[in-house]
Each structure stands twice: as structure tokens, then as C-alpha cells.
Scaffold this motif. Sequence first.
Motif, PDB file in Angstrom:
ATOM      1  N   UNK A 105       0.820  -1.215   0.000  1.00 50.32           N
ATOM      2  CA  UNK A 105       0.000   0.000   0.000  1.00 50.32           C
ATOM      3  C   UNK A 105       0.854   1.265   0.000  1.00 50.32           C
ATOM      4  N   UNK A 106       1.954   1.245   0.735  1.00 51.92           N
ATOM      5  CA  UNK A 106       2.843   2.408   0.764  1.00 51.92           C
ATOM      6  C   UNK A 106       3.857   2.395  -0.375  1.00 51.92           C
ATOM      7  N   UNK A 107       3.961   1.245  -1.072  1.00 51.70           N
ATOM      8  CA  UNK A 107       4.899   1.103  -2.192  1.00 51.70           C
ATOM      9  C   UNK A 107       6.339   1.343  -1.758  1.00 51.70           C
ATOM     10  N   UNK A 108       6.675   0.876  -0.549  1.00 52.15           N
ATOM     11  CA  UNK A 108       8.017   1.134  -0.041  1.00 52.15           C
ATOM     12  C   UNK A 108       8.375   0.135   1.050  1.00 52.15           C
ATOM     13  N   UNK A 109       9.680   0.037   1.315  1.00 48.26           N
ATOM     14  CA  UNK A 109      10.175  -0.750   2.435  1.00 48.26           C
ATOM     15  C   UNK A 109       9.989   0.070   3.702  1.00 48.26           C
TER      16      UNK A 109
END
Length: 459
Positions: free
Chosen positions: A425-429
Motif C-alpha cells: 500500500x505504501x509502495x516502499x520498504x
Amino acid sequence: MSAGKFRSVGKDKCRLHMVTWNVATAEPPEDVTSLLQLDVQPPTDLYVIGLQEVNSTPVRFISDLVVDDSWSHMFMDTLAPRGFIKVTSVRMQGLLLLVFAKQIHLPFIRNIQTTYTRTGIFGYWGNKGGVSMRFSFYGHTLCFLNCHLSAHMNYALERVDEFEHILETQDFDISDTPHVLDHEVVFCFGDLNFRIADHGLHFLRSSINSGRVNLLWGKDQLTMMKQKEAFLQEFEEGPLNFKPTYKFDRNSNTYDTSGKKRKPAWTDRILWRIKPQTPPSEDDDKAVISTDDGQDEFPILVTQDKYDSDMNYGISDHKPVIATFSVELRKCFDTLVVHVSPVGVWSADQDALLNYTVQEDFMSSTWDWIGLYKVGFKSACDYETFVWVREKELPETNELIQISVEKDDIPLLGGQYVLGYYSTNMQSIIGLSSNFQILESKRAVMEGLVPENMNGLNK
């Protein structure tokens, strides 16, 4: 942003290094040390690279959709060994925008989104327009917009209209920053294509050769347009104390000697805008505005430290432009959303275990995963293996969850690795473990495996 949101008292500085370059369909140079200023002090925290006219023939563009283009590979190969990971990238035909971050910052770069706007050839082909990327950085909203606007001397008004159109029409699926100008800090850059009006070719070249480029500032089209257009006046730009960056004969520092003899111009620019402070209304809760945590009036400050061209590169008829910034901010948070760690000793001789704990409520998903990365990895997708998070139900806050990693998925030769929790959902680590050692497996020792002949391949 109310002062009450801030958890840390002091301010932190990070260093931002930006590059804009119209590469005129050329392949990357062998060395980009000068372009990236890799050994500069204080060290860089974020790299933002905007390219225009990346080779975008239909066949080439389709192949780049499947694998990263040669420019992306070159920057990743250069920056990864120095601890920089590609946050994300966005491409629209010849426009390419890349952002890299030091590994320590990666879990605090969240809610990444990208978009693009076509303006060339009736908006269909996308040879002109803008690509943008937004994210929150320690809770502060940043947006980067890489543009390539209409060419030619007489199209100054069209360039302004295109720029305004891009700013007005690009949107993001983020409630508090749905548009570009809603972000706390916006950087707009690229081949904006503004020219130097009125002056003749001889005067232009003599002013440049004598080091008196200040004589040309008054006729720079972007400078003149800023006097007329209110939205442009909100953007800042450092002084143009470098030579115009267009148009050069390739592989030289000589301005255009072709039959067209294009006039030199500062086509390649880097602008920034800090969102204007909104005065509080009478209905605002004065108790929120007045706090005792030392929060000052400006939660984020941007100072330009360098604005220059790099004359070392001749593969294009444009010279790249570099800007470095000191960004001073008060972190809204400094704890990881997810804590992840290896359990015990890892080697390919036995299944391994990892623990993770959600430390802060967020929109998790059963499509989230935890990747095993070799130290020096290039991007979130550059993992050795991964495991899905718990599938049946989402975890509770502070619940300790343990997952097994099969031994066949663990690297035989071992080395330094890190675990990363990726949020779809955040498109990130959003969670990284400390670096840890995977031991060389007994099988690797018995079979004499070394990197050069691993899997029977001699290199």
C-alpha cells in the motif's frame, strides 16, 4: 502541519543532490563520478535524477518496460555499492525520473506515488510533458516534477501554459496532497526550453566567452515570465552563474557550429517552491498552534548550496545541470513502522527463522512481503528471496510473528544481508533489520563453490 505532530525536538539536515540532463538519445557515459559528486562532504542523503530524451524509439521503449533502461542500470550500478537504493522511478517515453536514498532513510520514505502528463503531439505520443514522484520523508511531503517543454524561441507563452497545465492536472491518490502544489516542498526541473530573447548571436557568445553571463539574465525568457505570471513567482531559482547549457556540438565544449547556429540558452533549469504558510483562521484551536516543544514557524527549510553545469560530459548537445540543497526538517517520526530481525544463526544448511512486529498501526496487506537483501542491493525488487507475511489475518500492533525461510532459498555462500518489510500500500520498504551475517553452508565448503564457478558457470 501542527507542531503537536512532531515527536523529535531537534532539527535534522539532509543533503539533496539533483541532476537534470537532456541526453539527446545518447547511451550513458562510462563514468558519472563528476555528475554525482560521489565523494563530496557532507555526504549526500538523496539523489534525484531527471533525464529527458532518453532513447525512446518504439522497440527500445517496449524493451525498457520489461527491464530497466541502460541509464537506470548505470545509476544503480554506481550508487548501490555506496549504500544507495533506488526508491522508485517513473518513465514516459523519453522522460525518466529516478530517486535514490541512503539505506538508513529508506523506511522513512513512505506513500510513494508517481504520475505523468503528456503535452507533445496532441498529448498522444508523450515526447513532451512531465513525470512526477511524490512521497513523505520523515512525515514531510515532497514532490519532484521532471519536465520537457516545447522548443523554439517563439514558444515562451506555450511553455508557460504547458507548465501550468502540468501543475494543475497532475493528481495523486493522497487525501492531504492530491495535487503537486499541495506538497510542502516541490522541485520542478528539466529541459524547460526557455531561451534568451532579443540578443544577437555575436553578443551572446562574446558575453559568455568574457565571463559576463550576467548581461544575459534580463533577457532570459523564464526570468521575464516570472515577472508576469503569479504561479511562477512562487518558485525560487539560484543565480545563473554558469554558461548556458544548450546548444553544443557533441563531444565538445563548443556552441553549435552547424548551419542552424542555435543561440545558446539556459534551457535546463532546477526550481523549487516551499508551500506558502496559511494563516490560521479564527476557528482554529489556539491550543494546537501554541505548543511548548520549541517548534518554530517553518517545519522545513530548503537552502541551495550549489547550482552549476557540468562541462565534463559531451555525449549530448546539452550539458547536465546540478543543484545541491540542504533540507532542514524536524522529523515527525523516527521509529520503524515494522521491526524485523533474523532469529539465531542463518545458513543454507537448515531452515531459518525471522521475527517481525508491527510497531505502529498502518494499512497492512496480506500482499506485503519480507525480502532478504544482500548488502548493497539496488532496489526493493533486488532481493535474494522473499516470504509473504501472515496470510490468514493481519497482525495486531506489537504482536510478535515468526516466519520460516526454507534452507533451499538461503544463499549457499553466505555474506552480509538485511531483511526488509515491503508494504504494497505504501509502495516502499517500511522496516529494515540491522545487517547480519549468513554463514557459508557446509555444502558450499564440500563442493568448493566460489562466486566464479557457482552453479557450474565459469566466468
